[in-house]
Write an enzyme that holds these catalytic residues in place. Sequence first.
Site, PDB file in Angstrom:
ATOM      1  N   HIS A  96      48.316  59.974  59.685  1.00 33.84           N
ATOM      2  CA  HIS A  96      47.436  59.047  60.405  1.00 33.84           C
ATOM      3  C   HIS A  96      48.111  58.636  61.720  1.00 33.84           C
ATOM      4  O   HIS A  96      49.335  58.485  61.776  1.00 33.84           O
ATOM      5  CB  HIS A  96      47.135  57.819  59.543  1.00 33.84           C
ATOM      6  CG  HIS A  96      46.023  56.990  60.103  1.00 33.84           C
ATOM      7  ND1 HIS A  96      46.224  56.091  61.122  1.00 33.84           N
ATOM      8  CD2 HIS A  96      44.696  56.959  59.816  1.00 33.84           C
ATOM      9  CE1 HIS A  96      45.063  55.534  61.443  1.00 33.84           C
ATOM     10  NE2 HIS A  96      44.125  56.043  60.665  1.00 33.84           N
ATOM     11  N   GLU A 166      40.440  62.068  64.577  1.00 34.06           N
ATOM     12  CA  GLU A 166      40.348  60.656  64.969  1.00 34.06           C
ATOM     13  C   GLU A 166      40.894  60.475  66.384  1.00 34.06           C
ATOM     14  O   GLU A 166      42.119  60.382  66.559  1.00 34.06           O
ATOM     15  CB  GLU A 166      41.166  59.779  64.015  1.00 34.06           C
ATOM     16  CG  GLU A 166      40.677  59.766  62.590  1.00 34.06           C
ATOM     17  CD  GLU A 166      41.064  58.480  61.869  1.00 34.06           C
ATOM     18  OE1 GLU A 166      40.162  57.741  61.469  1.00 34.06           O
ATOM     19  OE2 GLU A 166      42.268  58.194  61.720  1.00 34.06           O
TER      20      GLU A 166
END
Length: 254
Positions: A96, A166
């Site tokens: 992430h 993302e």
Amino acid sequence: MIKKKIIVANWKMNPKTPREAAALWDAVRRTARNLPRVDVAVCPPAVFLGLFSSPGRGNVFIGAQDVFWEQGGAYTGQIAAAQMAACGARFTIVGHSERRALGETDEQVSLKTRAALKAGLTPIVCVGEMTRDSAGAFFGVLTAQLQASLDLIPRTAASSLVIAYEPLWAIGRNFREAMDSQTIHETIIFIRKVFADKFGQEAAKRVRIIYGGAVEPKNIAAIMSDGRADGVLVGHKSLVVSDFTNMLKSANAV
Ligand code: 13P
């Protein structure tokens, strides 16, 4: 080929108490079990992982937010992928951007992804550019991230991955600042092409590529239909029961 859509809830470092976590999980599970067209992966902080009743039954699963690449030993504070699996996890987020911002490298993401696969977890590997420049340098950023983050992954396992795209500039914003569906679609095509160059056409067709960054009730349907995302990765709105359950219903109807 029909790929089941996946909605991932990344709770990040929330909520504050086990009681709140259990209530959130129960609400999501109650809604999701009536929505057969989506899989839901809820990724709580690791300390809450063992709290939830019947994870992995039906279409609602637990995911970790991170795993370590070693299988055990003297690594204070780390958690092995097999330990996550033993506590009920079926998925894990890897790489992430908030972890990359703390120093995680592509090489470490690759090690973690391989360890997750070995433990039987489905890795959700995150990539995304910090900014979009008009000259298109972000394409190079994405290519390099994908190639290096998936460096240790054998061809045979490639199609079982989930890739989460993302863009960093959209994370934590609101739906007005999310990427538009057309651009999401174009970027997903690009990611699939990089994936095909590395692992072959067949794996690229099968791999699920999802979008994250300001996904909200107002834009989830467009992201999944016009954006052609195989699912979404939801941050702040996954903590608001009414919003998240509405999002699951919208996703199921796409
Ligand atoms: P938001 O949905 O809060 O933008 O977060 C996206 C994200 O980082 C999910 O992993």
